[in-house]
Design an enzyme around this catalytic site. Structure first.
Site, short mmCIF file in Angstrom:
data_model
loop_
_atom_site.label_atom_id
_atom_site.label_comp_id
_atom_site.label_asym_id
_atom_site.label_seq_id
_atom_site.Cartn_x
_atom_site.Cartn_y
_atom_site.Cartn_z
CG HIS A 77 -4.60 0.09 3.62
ND1 HIS A 77 -3.74 -0.71 2.91
CD2 HIS A 77 -5.56 0.48 2.74
CE1 HIS A 77 -4.16 -0.80 1.65
NE2 HIS A 77 -5.26 -0.08 1.53
CG HIS A 112 -6.46 0.31 -1.93
ND1 HIS A 112 -6.64 -0.47 -0.82
CD2 HIS A 112 -7.48 0.00 -2.76
CE1 HIS A 112 -7.72 -1.22 -0.95
NE2 HIS A 112 -8.25 -0.95 -2.12
CB CYS A 159 -1.01 0.00 1.14
SG CYS A 159 -0.32 0.12 2.81
#
Length: 156
Positions: A120, A132, A70
């Protein structure tokens, strides 16, 4: 005999503010405006770069150009757009200018958190969606923000 024509001064006709505007043309001299415009340009470019990586596989610790985790995707995208970010999602959050949900714009970073820990990150694409690299076995994709536990950051 010469006719004299009285021409009021420019200041009297248009006022001080207008004279200042006329003096600098159409350029607006607003403190911080250039930085915001520059940040928006980098963010828009980073968003396009992230979108161009659609389908790239997730790999923990990967920073591209063919595989990403990520924060590797956000780091890669902003680096290609001319901005440097730290490596991890938490470090990226710490480095950005924190903004509210109502202030978010396309290209801002979206940080998912549990308590005070960021776990994240993605790039805001508008309409409640992010680009993402979600998890092992998945690929870079556009996805709806699935949690209310998010913070937003603008890369400076």
């Amino acid at each position: 005999m010469t006719a004299q024509v009285h021409v009021p001064s420019l200041l009297a006709r248009v006022g001080t503010t207008s004279v200042l505007t006329l003096a600098v043309g159409t350029t607006m001299l607003t403190p911080g405006f250039v930085n915001e415009a520059e940040a928006a340009a980098h963010s828009t470019k980073a968003l396009k770069i992230a979108a161009s990586k659609k389908g790239a596989p997730y790999r923990w610790g990967a920073t591209g150009p063919h595989r990403f985790d990520c924060s590797g995707l956000t780091l890669y995208s902003f680096k290609k757009a001319g901005k440097k970010l730290p490596r991890t999602a938490q470090q990226q959050y710490n480095k950005t200018r924190h903004i509210s949900r109502s202030q978010r714009k396309r290209g801002d970073l979206v940080f998912f958190h549990a308590g005070r820990s960021v776990y994240h990150v993605g790039i805001y694409a508008g309409s409640g969606k992010i680009w993402h690299s979600p998890k092992a076995g998945a690929v870079v994709r556009l996805e709806k923000i699935w949690s209310g536990s998010v913070w937003y950051g603008r890369v400076r």
